[in-house]
Motif scaffolding. Structure first.
Motif, PDB file in Angstrom:
ATOM      1  N   ARG A  85       6.057   5.294   3.913  1.00 32.97           N
ATOM      2  CA  ARG A  85       6.109   6.646   4.169  1.00 32.97           C
ATOM      3  C   ARG A  85       7.575   6.975   4.976  1.00 32.97           C
ATOM      4  O   ARG A  85       8.090   6.146   5.834  1.00 32.97           O
TER       5      ARG A  85
ATOM      6  N   TYR B 278       6.746   9.924   0.310  1.00 38.14           N
ATOM      7  CA  TYR B 278       5.956   8.664   0.310  1.00 38.14           C
ATOM      8  C   TYR B 278       5.829   8.171  -0.964  1.00 38.14           C
ATOM      9  O   TYR B 278       5.725   8.606  -1.806  1.00 38.14           O
TER      10      TYR B 278
ATOM     11  N   TYR C 271       0.873  -1.401   0.027  1.00 40.46           N
ATOM     12  CA  TYR C 271      -0.066  -0.013   0.299  1.00 40.46           C
ATOM     13  C   TYR C 271       0.778   1.288   0.189  1.00 40.46           C
ATOM     14  O   TYR C 271       0.833   2.031  -0.981  1.00 40.46           O
ATOM     15  N   MET C 272       1.471   1.406   1.126  1.00 46.86           N
ATOM     16  CA  MET C 272       2.348   2.789   1.147  1.00 46.86           C
ATOM     17  C   MET C 272       3.549   2.606   1.920  1.00 46.86           C
ATOM     18  O   MET C 272       3.573   1.964   3.054  1.00 46.86           O
TER      19      MET C 272
ATOM     20  N   ASN D 103       3.246   5.439  -2.996  1.00 42.42           N
ATOM     21  CA  ASN D 103       2.136   4.814  -2.830  1.00 42.42           C
ATOM     22  C   ASN D 103       1.970   3.849  -3.902  1.00 42.42           C
ATOM     23  O   ASN D 103       2.122   3.955  -5.190  1.00 42.42           O
TER      24      ASN D 103
ATOM     25  N   ARG E 260       4.046  14.786  -7.537  1.00 45.85           N
ATOM     26  CA  ARG E 260       3.790  13.450  -7.791  1.00 45.85           C
ATOM     27  C   ARG E 260       4.502  13.235  -9.052  1.00 45.85           C
ATOM     28  O   ARG E 260       4.553  13.757 -10.010  1.00 45.85           O
TER      29      ARG E 260
ATOM     30  N   ARG F  20       0.833   1.282  -6.690  1.00 43.67           N
ATOM     31  CA  ARG F  20      -0.331   1.109  -7.485  1.00 43.67           C
ATOM     32  C   ARG F  20      -0.554  -0.527  -7.856  1.00 43.67           C
ATOM     33  O   ARG F  20      -1.675  -0.977  -7.749  1.00 43.67           O
TER      34      ARG F  20
END
Length: 232
Positions: free
Chosen positions: A106, A144, A103-104, A146, A163, A148
């Motif tokens: 950070r 962070y 998911y992520m 993210n 981004r 996909r």
């Protein structure tokens, strides 16, 4: 491994953990999280001396016995059930989750324990100071990632929240990230806190090529990220 299956499995795990925190209902079995590529010697509860061990899916995890302990070796992402039989005939069960980036992540720049590190050994004192300053400032910038799908992600700078489309690969505790025209390869360091990962990068060869004849012996950085699951 289909990401939907992994997502469903982690959602169940997250839900179970939240339920345990709010209602004190125990999990059906003990569980252990391992990152893909992370192997471990495991001793079941009550210091059981293991005589044999079976795994529900050897495509995810394999196990063997050494010195009364179980050696658990990760193969691919997923969840499996492991059963241990002790030399005294007792049996214990364990649920194991083998994880990959999902998911992520950070970055951590102000954590009390996990702080970015820069290790530089360069004969040229001026260059050593310049490289140390450059990398220290770079690691101080939060971001962070993210994730996909299995190979692409969004990379965000903080606080600018720019981004960038990123590409990544992860296998056997090796993480490669391609973003904004630059490729970086990291050795992933796991810790007792399962949500924290270290990303160690050896930049020695890169700086030797940039500064030949300057006595570049070692340039290594370690940054830390916090792994996060989706809310819910």
């Amino acid at each position: 491994m289909n990401l939907l299956v992994i997502a469903f499995a982690f959602t169940l795990l997250s839900t179970s953990c939240n339920r345990k925190e709010t209602t004190s209902a125990p999990l059906p079995d003990p569980y252990l999280e391992l990152w893909h590529g992370e192997d471990t010697l495991y001793t079941p509860e009550n210091n059981m001396q293991v005589a044999s061990v079976t795994v529900s899916d050897n495509k995810v995890l394999t196990a063997s016995v050494t010195g009364g302990k179980a050696f658990l070796k990760t193969v691919e992402a997923g969840g499996v059930d492991v059963e241990f039989t002790g030399i005294d005939g007792r049996k214990e069960k364990l649920r194991v989750w083998v994880r990959v980036p999902f998911y992520m992540w950070r970055s951590l720049v102000n954590h009390a324990t996990y702080k970015p590190q820069v290790k530089v050994k360069i004969a040229d004192a001026a260059l050593s100071a310049a490289v140390t300053k450059e990398l220290t400032e770079k690691l101080a910038k939060p971001y962070y990632i993210n994730f996909r799908n299995e190979d692409s992600a969004w990379y965000f700078n903080i606080p600018e929240t720019q981004r960038f489309t990123a590409w990544y690969s992860y296998k056997d505790l090796r993480f490669i990230l391609k973003v904004n025209g630059e490729t970086n390869e990291y050795k992933v360091l796991t810790h007792k806190d399962r949500k924290i990962l270290g990303l160690e990068q050896d930049l020695t060869t890169r700086y030797q090529a940039l500064h030949p004849g300057k006595g570049v012996e070692l340039v290594v950085t370690v940054e830390y990220v916090q792994d996060q699951l989706p809310p819910g």
